[in-house]
Design a protein around this motif. Sequence first.
Motif, PDB file in Angstrom:
ATOM      1  N   PRO A 228       0.846  -1.193   0.000  1.00 13.25           N
ATOM      2  CA  PRO A 228       0.000   0.000   0.000  1.00 13.25           C
ATOM      3  C   PRO A 228       0.884   1.247   0.000  1.00 13.25           C
ATOM      4  O   PRO A 228       2.009   1.216   0.517  1.00 13.25           O
ATOM      5  N   ALA A 231       3.370   2.308   2.909  1.00 18.33           N
ATOM      6  CA  ALA A 231       3.453   1.263   3.932  1.00 18.33           C
ATOM      7  C   ALA A 231       4.833   0.618   3.918  1.00 18.33           C
ATOM      8  O   ALA A 231       5.418   0.385   2.861  1.00 18.33           O
ATOM      9  N   THR A 269      -2.508 -10.715   5.720  1.00 18.82           N
ATOM     10  CA  THR A 269      -3.236 -10.318   6.926  1.00 18.82           C
ATOM     11  C   THR A 269      -2.628  -9.093   7.588  1.00 18.82           C
ATOM     12  O   THR A 269      -3.087  -8.679   8.661  1.00 18.82           O
ATOM     13  N   ARG A 271      -1.905  -5.146   8.229  1.00 14.15           N
ATOM     14  CA  ARG A 271      -2.833  -4.012   8.232  1.00 14.15           C
ATOM     15  C   ARG A 271      -2.058  -2.746   7.900  1.00 14.15           C
ATOM     16  O   ARG A 271      -1.294  -2.263   8.721  1.00 14.15           O
ATOM     17  N   PRO A 272      -2.219  -2.219   6.665  1.00 18.52           N
ATOM     18  CA  PRO A 272      -3.045  -2.726   5.561  1.00 18.52           C
ATOM     19  C   PRO A 272      -2.369  -3.912   4.870  1.00 18.52           C
ATOM     20  O   PRO A 272      -1.151  -4.054   4.944  1.00 18.52           O
ATOM     21  N   PRO A 273      -3.160  -4.749   4.171  1.00 20.33           N
ATOM     22  CA  PRO A 273      -2.588  -5.931   3.518  1.00 20.33           C
ATOM     23  C   PRO A 273      -1.767  -5.556   2.287  1.00 20.33           C
ATOM     24  O   PRO A 273      -1.956  -4.504   1.685  1.00 20.33           O
ATOM     25  N   TRP A 274      -0.864  -6.454   1.918  1.00 24.69           N
ATOM     26  CA  TRP A 274      -0.037  -6.296   0.726  1.00 24.69           C
ATOM     27  C   TRP A 274      -0.642  -7.067  -0.429  1.00 24.69           C
ATOM     28  O   TRP A 274      -1.286  -8.106  -0.229  1.00 24.69           O
ATOM     29  N   HIS A 275      -0.454  -6.567  -1.638  1.00 23.02           N
ATOM     30  CA  HIS A 275      -0.894  -7.247  -2.846  1.00 23.02           C
ATOM     31  C   HIS A 275       0.201  -8.219  -3.291  1.00 23.02           C
ATOM     32  O   HIS A 275       1.349  -7.836  -3.481  1.00 23.02           O
ATOM     33  N   ARG A 306      -6.395  -9.834   1.630  1.00 24.99           N
ATOM     34  CA  ARG A 306      -7.718 -10.067   2.188  1.00 24.99           C
ATOM     35  C   ARG A 306      -7.615 -10.317   3.680  1.00 24.99           C
ATOM     36  O   ARG A 306      -6.573 -10.589   4.198  1.00 24.99           O
TER      37      ARG A 306
END
Length: 306
Positions: A228, A231, A269, A271-275, A306
């Motif tokens: 993100p 991040a 999992t 926060r925020p998640p990674w792609h 997710r």
Amino acid sequence: MRLHGVGRRYRVGGPWVLRGVDLELRPGTLVRIDGANGGGKSTLLRLIAGIDAPGAGRITGRPRTAYVPERFPGALPFTALGYLTHLGRIQGLRRGPAATAAGHWLERFGAAGTADVPLAELSKGGCQKVAVAQALLADPDLLVLDEAWTGLDHRAGAELDRVVAERVADGCTVVFVDHDPRRLAGAQDAAYRVEDGGLVPAAGPAGGGAGAACAAAGPRTVVEVVGPPGAALPDDLPGRPDRGPAPEGGLRLTVASACSDALLRALLTARPPWHVRSVGGPPADGGAGEPAGGGPGGSRTGSEGR
């Protein structure tokens, strides 16, 4: 889990085999126990596993635990698959999942052909594979291994090394005794020696933990990720992956395949998640890794956080 001043003797008024043992076992750590034969190593492991109760002190915070004993009672009225399915039921699995897990672990340790063989007819090595398999059926949070490699052939022993790496990377605590000083050398987070009934830090390399265990665990997997905006990559990722830039932006993480599933879970999992853009084997030419199913989780491309 903590041991607070724990002691153990085998009869009232008898000598203390262990006395005043203090030990903390943290999740996701690999702990080696050494000591002279007959010095109390197995006694300590039985206390950690909950097989025996301490005669002094107390043990708190024991998680879901599995134990591989030094000697497996092979003369039981079961086949290998029947015994493992029965143990799976005892550990809380339903019959179908228990049988599936039993078959999976027999196959993984090269013992699928012995599924229908009575335990009493198995070789020492065959019985040991069953002993190890029963401890892994229900994904324990604490795995206690007392000379678990003894009797295993080279392939099965190497597979158990990989399983230890996987379990530690997934947050399990693994405590082990082994007669071979080279076993998982340098991979442990801590090493202790039982001396004169007490427990003292052992000399030698430590601090490798999941990263070092995974580094010796075989094939490597490449995971390409995009974070993100702004991040930072999470600290203490499972398997301690090597990090570098990906050709099309983002990051390339290279980790032992034994730890790739745990790494993916941590990324997805966060926060925020990674792609997760792709998962594959290491490229031969230094280019982008080709998606492959070599890791424990198989091939994945374009997974969304997710």
